[in-house]
Design a protein around this motif. Structure first.
Motif, short mmCIF file in Angstrom:
data_model
loop_
_atom_site.label_atom_id
_atom_site.label_comp_id
_atom_site.label_asym_id
_atom_site.label_seq_id
_atom_site.Cartn_x
_atom_site.Cartn_y
_atom_site.Cartn_z
N MET A 1 0.84 -1.20 0.00
CA MET A 1 0.00 0.00 0.00
C MET A 1 0.88 1.25 0.00
O MET A 1 1.88 1.31 0.71
N ALA A 2 0.50 2.24 -0.80
CA ALA A 2 1.25 3.49 -0.87
C ALA A 2 1.15 4.23 0.46
O ALA A 2 0.14 4.16 1.16
N SER A 3 2.21 4.93 0.82
CA SER A 3 2.21 5.74 2.03
C SER A 3 1.89 7.18 1.67
O SER A 3 2.03 7.61 0.52
N ILE A 4 1.48 7.95 2.68
CA ILE A 4 1.20 9.36 2.44
C ILE A 4 2.47 10.09 2.03
O ILE A 4 2.44 11.00 1.21
N ASN A 5 3.62 9.66 2.57
CA ASN A 5 4.89 10.31 2.21
C ASN A 5 5.19 10.12 0.73
O ASN A 5 5.54 11.07 0.02
N SER A 6 5.05 8.89 0.25
CA SER A 6 5.33 8.63 -1.17
C SER A 6 4.31 9.33 -2.07
O SER A 6 4.65 9.80 -3.17
N ARG A 7 3.06 9.44 -1.60
CA ARG A 7 2.04 10.13 -2.40
C ARG A 7 2.38 11.61 -2.51
O ARG A 7 2.24 12.21 -3.59
N LEU A 8 2.81 12.22 -1.41
CA LEU A 8 3.19 13.62 -1.45
C LEU A 8 4.42 13.84 -2.33
O LEU A 8 4.51 14.85 -3.04
N GLN A 9 5.34 12.90 -2.31
CA GLN A 9 6.51 12.99 -3.20
C GLN A 9 6.08 12.98 -4.66
O GLN A 9 6.57 13.77 -5.47
N THR A 10 5.15 12.09 -4.98
CA THR A 10 4.67 11.99 -6.36
C THR A 10 3.95 13.25 -6.79
O THR A 10 4.18 13.79 -7.88
N VAL A 11 3.08 13.77 -5.92
CA VAL A 11 2.32 14.97 -6.26
C VAL A 11 3.25 16.16 -6.43
O VAL A 11 3.12 16.94 -7.38
N SER A 12 4.20 16.33 -5.50
CA SER A 12 5.12 17.47 -5.61
C SER A 12 5.96 17.38 -6.88
O SER A 12 6.31 18.41 -7.47
N SER A 13 6.26 16.17 -7.32
CA SER A 13 6.97 16.00 -8.59
C SER A 13 6.08 16.38 -9.77
O SER A 13 6.53 17.02 -10.73
N ASP A 14 4.80 16.01 -9.69
CA ASP A 14 3.85 16.38 -10.75
C ASP A 14 3.67 17.90 -10.82
O ASP A 14 3.33 18.44 -11.89
N LEU A 15 3.87 18.58 -9.70
CA LEU A 15 3.71 20.03 -9.64
C LEU A 15 4.94 20.79 -10.12
O LEU A 15 4.95 22.02 -10.13
N PHE A 16 5.98 20.06 -10.51
CA PHE A 16 7.21 20.66 -11.00
C PHE A 16 7.21 20.67 -12.53
O PHE A 16 6.92 19.65 -13.16
N ILE A 17 7.51 21.83 -13.11
CA ILE A 17 7.64 21.90 -14.58
C ILE A 17 9.01 21.35 -14.94
O ILE A 17 10.03 22.04 -14.80
N LYS A 18 9.05 20.13 -15.39
CA LYS A 18 10.31 19.41 -15.54
C LYS A 18 11.14 19.96 -16.70
O LYS A 18 10.61 20.42 -17.71
N ARG A 247 -4.06 5.60 13.54
CA ARG A 247 -4.82 4.35 13.40
C ARG A 247 -4.21 3.42 12.35
O ARG A 247 -4.76 2.37 12.04
N ASP A 248 -3.06 3.85 11.78
CA ASP A 248 -2.39 3.11 10.71
C ASP A 248 -3.29 2.93 9.49
O ASP A 248 -3.29 1.88 8.84
N ASN A 249 -4.07 3.96 9.20
CA ASN A 249 -4.96 3.93 8.04
C ASN A 249 -4.41 4.90 6.98
O ASN A 249 -4.85 6.04 6.86
N GLN A 250 -3.42 4.40 6.24
CA GLN A 250 -2.77 5.23 5.22
C GLN A 250 -3.76 5.63 4.12
O GLN A 250 -3.70 6.74 3.58
N GLU A 251 -4.66 4.74 3.79
CA GLU A 251 -5.61 5.01 2.71
C GLU A 251 -6.46 6.24 3.01
O GLU A 251 -6.63 7.12 2.16
N LYS A 252 -7.00 6.33 4.22
CA LYS A 252 -7.82 7.48 4.58
C LYS A 252 -6.96 8.75 4.71
O LYS A 252 -7.40 9.85 4.36
N ALA A 253 -5.73 8.59 5.20
CA ALA A 253 -4.83 9.74 5.31
C ALA A 253 -4.52 10.31 3.93
O ALA A 253 -4.51 11.53 3.73
N ILE A 254 -4.30 9.43 2.97
CA ILE A 254 -4.05 9.87 1.59
C ILE A 254 -5.29 10.52 1.00
O ILE A 254 -5.21 11.53 0.29
N GLU A 255 -6.45 9.96 1.30
CA GLU A 255 -7.70 10.52 0.79
C GLU A 255 -7.89 11.96 1.26
O GLU A 255 -8.25 12.84 0.46
N VAL A 256 -7.64 12.22 2.53
CA VAL A 256 -7.78 13.59 3.06
C VAL A 256 -6.73 14.50 2.45
O VAL A 256 -7.01 15.65 2.09
N THR A 257 -5.51 14.01 2.31
CA THR A 257 -4.43 14.80 1.72
C THR A 257 -4.78 15.22 0.30
O THR A 257 -4.59 16.39 -0.08
#
Length: 265
Positions: A1-18, A247-257
């Motif tokens: 399962m993806a973590s919130i940290n890895s999801r934020l890394q992916t999003v911040s990369s998508d927000l970069f004009i490469k 609660r170790d619920n990464q899925e819901k944490a990612i959803e809110v993020t």
């Protein structure tokens, strides 16, 4: 399962004009064209053309994430031009933009002339240098119609330094919060938001810890009532993310993020 940290890394990369991306290549070609046209139009009346702001800091967002993304261009007029008022410079820049880019939208917007093309906006900021024995200081128009000192390079350097100091999380976090800001109708000016994030202490933080820390630290001082409510909602959502992580619920944490950022989970 993806973590919130890895999801934020992916999003911040998508927000970069490469680099070498289609969008970056397009912007660079327009900058080259704009500089050439400015030089051809004004000749010896200008001494320097300086690209500054979020584009140089790599904190600018792609237009699909922020409709107001723009590239700041400082147009420095020569010493011989210094007797002219700031408004005179702005009028001359507007005439230039109207003449050279007749199919683009051109308007005055303090302290600049906004040149809006199909895929990017440019802020043309008139400037002069205040010369002394000790330094050369750039000046730009203030809201009262006079000149004020500015440092178009200093903040870029400061952001680069703190980004290096804090394990390269500061620029990604700035982009993440700029996306939140755009998604919430800009409670902060983009520059003020960047400065607030850059001044925080992210020692030992990864994307997840830094994101949650910045939410806690973000001040509502000086905001409108609506802006304050936006930040308070952000802080409430930040508390829910922490609750789900406990609660170790990464899925819901990612959803809110993702809801915070206005993107798909």
């Amino acid at each position: 399962m993806a973590s919130i940290n890895s999801r934020l890394q992916t999003v911040s990369s998508d927000l970069f004009i490469k680099y070498n991306s289609t969008e970056r290549t397009y912007i660079e070609s327009k900058i080259t064209n704009l500089k050439a046209n400015l030089i051809a139009w004004f000749g010896s009346s200008i001494s320097e053309i300086l690209v500054f702001g979020s584009y140089k800091r790599d904190t600018i967002l792609p237009r699909k994430f922020d409709d107001y993304s723009d590239v700041d261009i400082l147009v420095v007029f020569t010493n011989a031009e210094q007797e002219r008022t700031p408004e005179t410079y702005r009028t001359r820049l507007k005439k230039f933009a109207d003449a050279k880019y007749p199919t683009s939208k051109v308007l005055k917007d303090h302290p600049s002339i906004v040149l809006e093309m199909n895929k990017i906006k440019f802020d043309l900021v008139p400037s002069r240098k205040s010369l002394s024995w000790f330094s050369n200081t750039y000046q730009i128009p203030n809201k009262s119609g006079y000149w004020m000192d500015t440092d178009p390079i200093g903040f870029n350097t400061a952001v680069t330094e703190v980004n290096t100091k804090y394990n390269s999380v500061v620029k990604p976090l700035i982009r993440l919060f700029k996306r939140w800001n755009a998604h919430n109708n800009y409670p902060f000016t983009t520059y003020d938001l960047e400065r607030k994030i850059a001044e925080m202490n992210f020692s030992g933080d990864n994307h997840q810890k830094g994101f949650l820390y910045a939410i806690d630290q973000l001040s509502t001082s000086g905001l409108t009532l609506v802006g304050t409510q936006k930040v308070e909602t952000l802080k409430t959502n930040g508390k829910w993310i922490k609750e789900y992580l406990e609660r170790d619920n990464q899925e819901k944490a990612i959803e809110v993020t993702c809801r915070i950022l206005g993107i798909m989970p």
